[in-house]
Motif scaffolding. Structure first.
Motif, PDB file in Angstrom:
ATOM      1  N   PHE A  69     -18.976  15.549  70.652  1.00 29.42           N
ATOM      2  CA  PHE A  69     -17.676  15.087  70.173  1.00 29.42           C
ATOM      3  C   PHE A  69     -16.611  16.141  70.455  1.00 29.42           C
ATOM      4  O   PHE A  69     -15.488  15.811  70.862  1.00 29.42           O
ATOM      5  N   ALA A  70     -16.969  17.414  70.284  1.00 27.68           N
ATOM      6  CA  ALA A  70     -16.021  18.491  70.565  1.00 27.68           C
ATOM      7  C   ALA A  70     -15.620  18.486  72.036  1.00 27.68           C
ATOM      8  O   ALA A  70     -14.479  18.800  72.379  1.00 27.68           O
ATOM      9  N   SER A  71     -16.553  18.109  72.929  1.00 31.61           N
ATOM     10  CA  SER A  71     -16.211  18.040  74.346  1.00 31.61           C
ATOM     11  C   SER A  71     -15.201  16.934  74.612  1.00 31.61           C
ATOM     12  O   SER A  71     -14.341  17.061  75.485  1.00 31.61           O
ATOM     13  N   LEU A  72     -15.279  15.854  73.841  1.00 26.89           N
ATOM     14  CA  LEU A  72     -14.283  14.791  73.975  1.00 26.89           C
ATOM     15  C   LEU A  72     -12.917  15.259  73.505  1.00 26.89           C
ATOM     16  O   LEU A  72     -11.889  14.886  74.076  1.00 26.89           O
ATOM     17  N   VAL A  73     -12.896  16.065  72.451  1.00 29.04           N
ATOM     18  CA  VAL A  73     -11.630  16.596  71.947  1.00 29.04           C
ATOM     19  C   VAL A  73     -10.937  17.430  73.030  1.00 29.04           C
ATOM     20  O   VAL A  73      -9.723  17.376  73.194  1.00 29.04           O
ATOM     21  N   SER A  74     -11.739  18.150  73.821  1.00 27.19           N
ATOM     22  CA  SER A  74     -11.169  18.999  74.871  1.00 27.19           C
ATOM     23  C   SER A  74     -10.924  18.246  76.163  1.00 27.19           C
ATOM     24  O   SER A  74     -10.408  18.795  77.126  1.00 27.19           O
ATOM     25  N   GLY A  75     -11.322  16.955  76.202  1.00 30.18           N
ATOM     26  CA  GLY A  75     -11.072  16.149  77.390  1.00 30.18           C
ATOM     27  C   GLY A  75     -12.250  15.979  78.300  1.00 30.18           C
ATOM     28  O   GLY A  75     -12.169  15.313  79.322  1.00 30.18           O
TER      29      GLY A  75
END
Length: 215
Positions: A69-75
């Motif tokens: 999910f954190a990777s999605l936050v960063s794009g």
């Protein structure tokens, strides 16, 4: 980290599982309106964060860990528990430099013609989604040469979203939407070494939201 980054990650997680944001909320046992635009700001207009409980529930419902999910936050793309991009369908792909040429899009900005390649991607709810391969350094440090971005013509575009826009002159650019009024569109360059742009609405043929990036 900004409010828009978290909400964009929620939207991207929904899209990667073939769901709308309300469908994701329903799948997680939340009120279907939990992720509606009206819930993303308070009555005073100030941006709101999604609750940690709602984030935990959508991660559990989709089998997504916090790192993904954190990777999605960063794009970046979400990964499944095995560390692989989730399987999905095949969508059209061309290079960003090609996208300004005639014959690749219809008047509505949907991919057409036989000049496209195809790639396998995570499943997205938008049947008209397509992919662009970034070339050059004008989008650094967000998108680098060789990165792939998936673009959704049917996803709503909001202030702060990263978008692909095409002008009447055939220019195609990946930018961030700063502001859209009834008359003008303002776009921020992702690379601070490049200028921002402001267009009359009539100068922009279409503008589509970037919903996924391979980085």
């Amino acid at each position: 980290m900004r409010h828009d980054d978290i909400w964009r990650a929620v939207d991207a997680l929904a899209a990667e599982h073939g769901l709308s944001p309300s469908g994701l909320a329903r799948k997680a046992g939340l009120d279907p309106t939990a992720f509606n635009p009206s819930k993303r700001a308070g009555t005073d207009g100030r941006a709101r964060w999604p609750s940690t409980e709602s984030i935990a529930k959508i991660l559990a419902a989709t089998g997504t860990d916090m790192e993904s999910f954190a990777s999605l936050v960063s794009g970046a793309p979400a990964l499944n528990s095995a560390g692989r991009i989730p399987p999905g369908r095949r969508i059209p792909l061309i290079g960003l430099a090609q996208a300004g040429s005639d014959g690749f899009f219809d008047d509505g900005g949907y991919p057409v013609g036989g000049g496209w390649d195809e790639i396998s991607t995570p499943e997205f709810a938008d049947p008209n989604a397509y992919a662009l391969e970034i070339s050059g350094e004008s989008m650094e440090p967000v998108f680098r040469d060789g990165d792939l971005v998936i673009v959704s013509p049917n996803s709503p575009v909001r202030r702060g979203d990263r978008v692909v826009a095409r002008t009447n002159r055939g220019e195609v650019m990946a930018k961030e939407l700063i502001r859209q009024s009834a008359r003008r569109i303002e776009l921020a360059s992702l690379n601070p070494a490049h200028p921002n742009y402001s267009f009359d609405l009539s100068e922009v043929t279409w503008m589509h939201r970037i919903v996924w990036a391979s980085q």
